[in-house]
Design a protein around this motif. Structure first.
Motif, mmCIF file in Angstrom:
data_model
loop_
_atom_site.group_PDB
_atom_site.id
_atom_site.type_symbol
_atom_site.label_atom_id
_atom_site.label_comp_id
_atom_site.label_asym_id
_atom_site.label_seq_id
_atom_site.Cartn_x
_atom_site.Cartn_y
_atom_site.Cartn_z
ATOM 1 N N VAL A 6 0.878 -1.182 0.000
ATOM 2 C CA VAL A 6 0.000 0.000 0.000
ATOM 3 C C VAL A 6 0.905 1.219 0.000
ATOM 4 C CG1 VAL A 6 -1.734 1.339 1.262
ATOM 5 C CG2 VAL A 6 -1.789 -1.136 1.387
ATOM 6 N N ALA A 7 0.509 2.273 -0.736
ATOM 7 C CA ALA A 7 1.202 3.565 -0.632
ATOM 8 C C ALA A 7 0.162 4.665 -0.568
ATOM 9 C CB ALA A 7 2.117 3.786 -1.842
ATOM 10 N N LEU A 8 0.496 5.718 0.175
ATOM 11 C CA LEU A 8 -0.405 6.875 0.259
ATOM 12 C C LEU A 8 0.393 8.137 0.012
ATOM 13 C CD1 LEU A 8 -3.383 7.782 1.143
ATOM 14 C CD2 LEU A 8 -2.288 8.447 3.277
ATOM 15 N N ALA A 9 -0.142 8.997 -0.864
ATOM 16 C CA ALA A 9 0.451 10.319 -1.103
ATOM 17 C C ALA A 9 -0.579 11.367 -0.715
ATOM 18 C CB ALA A 9 0.820 10.475 -2.578
ATOM 19 N N ALA A 10 -0.089 12.513 -0.221
ATOM 20 C CA ALA A 10 -1.028 13.574 0.166
ATOM 21 C C ALA A 10 -0.380 14.934 0.020
ATOM 22 C CB ALA A 10 -1.466 13.364 1.618
ATOM 23 N N THR A 11 -1.203 15.921 -0.371
ATOM 24 C CA THR A 11 -0.799 17.330 -0.281
ATOM 25 C C THR A 11 -1.963 18.052 0.398
ATOM 26 O OG1 THR A 11 -1.722 17.757 -2.486
ATOM 27 C CG2 THR A 11 0.645 17.366 -2.370
ATOM 28 N N ALA A 12 -1.658 19.015 1.258
ATOM 29 C CA ALA A 12 -2.739 19.699 1.981
ATOM 30 C C ALA A 12 -2.302 21.082 2.428
ATOM 31 C CB ALA A 12 -3.155 18.878 3.198
ATOM 32 N N LYS A 13 -3.300 21.958 2.598
ATOM 33 C CA LYS A 13 -3.064 23.281 3.186
ATOM 34 C C LYS A 13 -3.927 23.393 4.432
ATOM 35 C CE LYS A 13 -2.268 27.082 0.665
ATOM 36 N NZ LYS A 13 -2.369 28.090 -0.417
ATOM 37 N N LEU A 14 -3.309 23.849 5.509
ATOM 38 C CA LEU A 14 -4.016 24.019 6.775
ATOM 39 C C LEU A 14 -4.021 25.506 7.102
ATOM 40 C CD1 LEU A 14 -5.206 22.131 8.989
ATOM 41 C CD2 LEU A 14 -3.000 22.244 10.144
ATOM 42 N N GLN A 15 -5.217 26.061 7.326
ATOM 43 C CA GLN A 15 -5.306 27.492 7.682
ATOM 44 C C GLN A 15 -6.208 27.628 8.900
ATOM 45 O OE1 GLN A 15 -6.616 28.994 3.891
ATOM 46 N NE2 GLN A 15 -4.531 29.229 3.138
ATOM 47 N N ASN A 16 -5.700 28.252 9.985
ATOM 48 C CA ASN A 16 -6.455 28.370 11.253
ATOM 49 C C ASN A 16 -7.005 27.017 11.689
ATOM 50 O OD1 ASN A 16 -6.035 31.170 11.196
ATOM 51 N ND2 ASN A 16 -7.799 31.400 9.829
ATOM 52 N N ASN A 17 -6.199 26.021 11.595
ATOM 53 C CA ASN A 17 -6.548 24.630 11.929
ATOM 54 C C ASN A 17 -7.694 24.052 11.082
ATOM 55 O OD1 ASN A 17 -5.758 22.336 13.444
ATOM 56 N ND2 ASN A 17 -7.689 22.477 14.581
ATOM 57 N N ARG A 29 1.041 -10.924 -2.117
ATOM 58 C CA ARG A 29 1.794 -9.998 -1.263
ATOM 59 C C ARG A 29 1.060 -9.648 0.025
ATOM 60 N NH1 ARG A 29 3.362 -8.476 -6.294
ATOM 61 N NH2 ARG A 29 1.691 -6.985 -6.620
ATOM 62 N N SER A 30 -0.282 -9.641 0.001
ATOM 63 C CA SER A 30 -1.052 -9.191 1.161
ATOM 64 C C SER A 30 -2.498 -9.619 1.048
ATOM 65 C CB SER A 30 -1.072 -7.660 1.228
ATOM 66 O OG SER A 30 0.092 -7.150 1.745
ATOM 67 N N THR A 31 -3.188 -9.488 2.192
ATOM 68 C CA THR A 31 -4.641 -9.663 2.139
ATOM 69 C C THR A 31 -5.295 -8.290 1.981
ATOM 70 O OG1 THR A 31 -4.896 -9.399 4.513
ATOM 71 C CG2 THR A 31 -4.535 -11.649 3.690
ATOM 72 N N ALA A 32 -6.533 -8.308 1.510
ATOM 73 C CA ALA A 32 -7.283 -7.053 1.374
ATOM 74 C C ALA A 32 -7.439 -6.389 2.744
ATOM 75 C CB ALA A 32 -8.639 -7.325 0.738
ATOM 76 N N GLU A 33 -7.725 -7.194 3.772
ATOM 77 C CA GLU A 33 -7.934 -6.632 5.120
ATOM 78 C C GLU A 33 -6.682 -5.929 5.620
ATOM 79 O OE1 GLU A 33 -10.478 -5.953 7.111
ATOM 80 O OE2 GLU A 33 -11.488 -6.569 5.285
ATOM 81 N N TYR A 34 -5.529 -6.562 5.398
ATOM 82 C CA TYR A 34 -4.260 -5.943 5.812
ATOM 83 C C TYR A 34 -4.070 -4.612 5.082
ATOM 84 C CZ TYR A 34 0.763 -5.170 6.184
ATOM 85 O OH TYR A 34 1.995 -4.595 6.401
ATOM 86 N N ARG A 35 -4.333 -4.618 3.789
ATOM 87 C CA ARG A 35 -4.142 -3.388 2.997
ATOM 88 C C ARG A 35 -5.052 -2.271 3.508
ATOM 89 N NH1 ARG A 35 -2.995 -7.014 -1.960
ATOM 90 N NH2 ARG A 35 -0.909 -6.294 -2.499
ATOM 91 N N LYS A 36 -6.293 -2.621 3.846
ATOM 92 C CA LYS A 36 -7.223 -1.600 4.358
ATOM 93 C C LYS A 36 -6.686 -1.003 5.651
ATOM 94 C CE LYS A 36 -11.721 -2.924 2.566
ATOM 95 N NZ LYS A 36 -13.102 -3.178 2.895
ATOM 96 N N GLN A 37 -6.222 -1.870 6.544
ATOM 97 C CA GLN A 37 -5.722 -1.391 7.835
ATOM 98 C C GLN A 37 -4.491 -0.503 7.651
ATOM 99 O OE1 GLN A 37 -7.300 -1.699 10.856
ATOM 100 N NE2 GLN A 37 -5.769 -0.116 11.290
ATOM 101 N N VAL A 38 -3.607 -0.924 6.729
ATOM 102 C CA VAL A 38 -2.404 -0.113 6.485
ATOM 103 C C VAL A 38 -2.787 1.244 5.887
ATOM 104 C CG1 VAL A 38 -0.273 0.047 5.135
ATOM 105 C CG2 VAL A 38 -0.865 -2.088 6.270
ATOM 106 N N ALA A 39 -3.769 1.248 4.980
ATOM 107 C CA ALA A 39 -4.194 2.521 4.382
ATOM 108 C C ALA A 39 -4.699 3.467 5.470
ATOM 109 C CB ALA A 39 -5.275 2.267 3.328
ATOM 110 N N VAL A 40 -5.477 2.929 6.404
ATOM 111 C CA VAL A 40 -5.983 3.753 7.521
ATOM 112 C C VAL A 40 -4.819 4.251 8.376
ATOM 113 C CG1 VAL A 40 -7.244 3.607 9.714
ATOM 114 C CG2 VAL A 40 -8.289 2.757 7.613
ATOM 115 N N ASN A 41 -3.857 3.388 8.646
ATOM 116 C CA ASN A 41 -2.697 3.801 9.461
ATOM 117 C C ASN A 41 -1.919 4.924 8.770
ATOM 118 O OD1 ASN A 41 -3.434 1.786 11.188
ATOM 119 N ND2 ASN A 41 -1.740 0.406 10.684
ATOM 120 N N LEU A 42 -1.761 4.818 7.448
ATOM 121 C CA LEU A 42 -1.023 5.857 6.723
ATOM 122 C C LEU A 42 -1.791 7.178 6.755
ATOM 123 C CD1 LEU A 42 0.350 3.890 3.606
ATOM 124 C CD2 LEU A 42 1.500 4.392 5.766
#
Ligand SMILES: Cc1cc2nc3c(=O)[nH]c(=O)nc-3n(C[C@H](O)[C@H](O)[C@H](O)COP(=O)(O)OP(=O)(O)OC[C@H]3O[C@@H](n4cnc5c(N)ncnc54)[C@H](O)[C@@H]3O)c2cc1C
Length: 292
Positions: free
Chosen positions: A199-210, A264-277
């Motif tokens: 699993v891989a996760l990429a993100a870009t974000a802007k935070l303004q006044n929380n 390489r993995s189970t679907a359940e494992y991938r879901k949990q890792v995605a949430v962790n990321l």
């Protein structure tokens, strides 16, 4: 069984117009080959179902990095070694530089091209999540002309895309407007190097006044193609960054991703890792605080 070289024909030309003319004259008959790091592995394993190959390696029209005020253009024939060594890409698109450093080994990165990574269409490929969160556009070219579309619209399903048989990937265009965004990319694999993504996760974000003022999330190996996580983004956009927002985003993510069980993995494992990321990214965003 190993592939037999005698059962394949390889031709090459010195210029892109000649290649496009050949593709146009017999659409679907010629398979482009660039670095060959996907196709030659398939050939060695005896599963390269492409009797006619047309060489793209070394075509000058595909081998360029162009920096303008608003964007950076990366030619389809640019290798991941070139991407790693390009200062402008490291400065403006650090997630793409980072992903380039994960692609196989150094030897592999010196042959593997960005267009080959995309067109091969693996849901686990390393470049797509970064390109998706940077709002990249992809430029396709044929004898009929060029067209430029959001990269997010390129993949249609497992190893299926909008690319037509007479078309090539000319370039990726990445807008230079993420310098003031918080950025995140993490790949989970079996090892630190030479590992296919679980699993891989990429993100870009802007935070303004929380408050999350902008957010883009993309993932590998959670669907039949590399995907933007639009439903999860929607639960975060415009919300204060707190425990209940994170909880809503976790729930949305679990509903949005559809990984598979494989060797390489189970679907359940991938879901949990995605949430962790996702949790890790949101914690990092809270720690780093507002963007300028
Ligand atoms: C040992 C090893 C490790 C690897 N590790 C990773 C990894 O960690 N992460 C990862 O993402 N990938 C990995 N790969 C896969 C591979 O290296 C990449 O996908 C690479 O970017 C493919 O590029 P290429 O130029 O070699 O593609 P090729 O094999 O030449 O072609 C792949 C596909 O793209 C098409 N194509 C190529 N260029 C164009 C173009 N300009 N226009 C239209 N179609 C085009 C070809 O027709 C073919 O369908 C690994 C491969 C090997 C052998």
């Amino acid at each position: 069984m190993r592939g037999n070289p005698d059962s394949h024909e390889l031709i090459g030309f010195n210029s892109l117009p000649q290649v496009l003319a050949q593709l146009s004259a017999a659409p679907g008959q010629w398979t482009p080959i660039a670095g060959g790091t996907e196709l030659m592995v398939a050939h060695a394993a005896g599963r390269l179902n492409a009797p006619k190959l047309i060489n793209l390696w070394g075509l000058p029209e595909l081998d360029f990095v162009g920096v303008s005020d608003n964007s950076i253009a990366i030619g389809g024939g640019v290798t991941f070694s070139q991407i790693r060594n390009e200062a402008a890409i490291a400065e403006h698109f650090p997630l793409l530089s980072k992903a380039a450093g994960w692609i196989g080994s150094i030897a592999n990165q010196s042959r593997a091209t960005i267009a080959g990574n995309i067109v091969n269409g693996s849901p686990a490929a390393d470049a797509p999540p970064a390109l998706l969160v940077y709002d990249a556009e992809i430029e396709l070219i044929s004898e009929r002309g060029a067209r430029r579309i959001p990269y997010a619209d390129f993949h249609l399903g497992y190893k299926r895309s909008i690319l037509q048989p007479d078309e090539l990937v000319l370039a990726l265009h990445v807008p230079r407007r993420f310098a003031d965004h918080r950025q995140y990319l993490r790949k989970v694999g079996t090892r630190k190097a030479m590992a296919i993504t679980k699993v891989a996760l990429a993100a870009t974000a802007k935070l303004q006044n929380n408050v999350i003022a902008e957010i883009r999330l993309a993932a590998a190996s959670v669907a039949d193609r590399p995907v933007r996580l639009l439903a999860t983004e929607a639960t975060l956009l415009g919300q204060p960054l707190n425990a209940s927002t994170s909880q809503a985003a976790r729930k949305a993510l679990l509903a949005e991703v559809h990984p598979i069980d494989d060797i390489r993995s189970t679907a359940e494992y991938r879901k949990q890792v995605a949430v962790n990321l996702l949790d890790e990214f949101l914690r990092q965003l809270a720690q780093e605080g507002p963007t300028a």
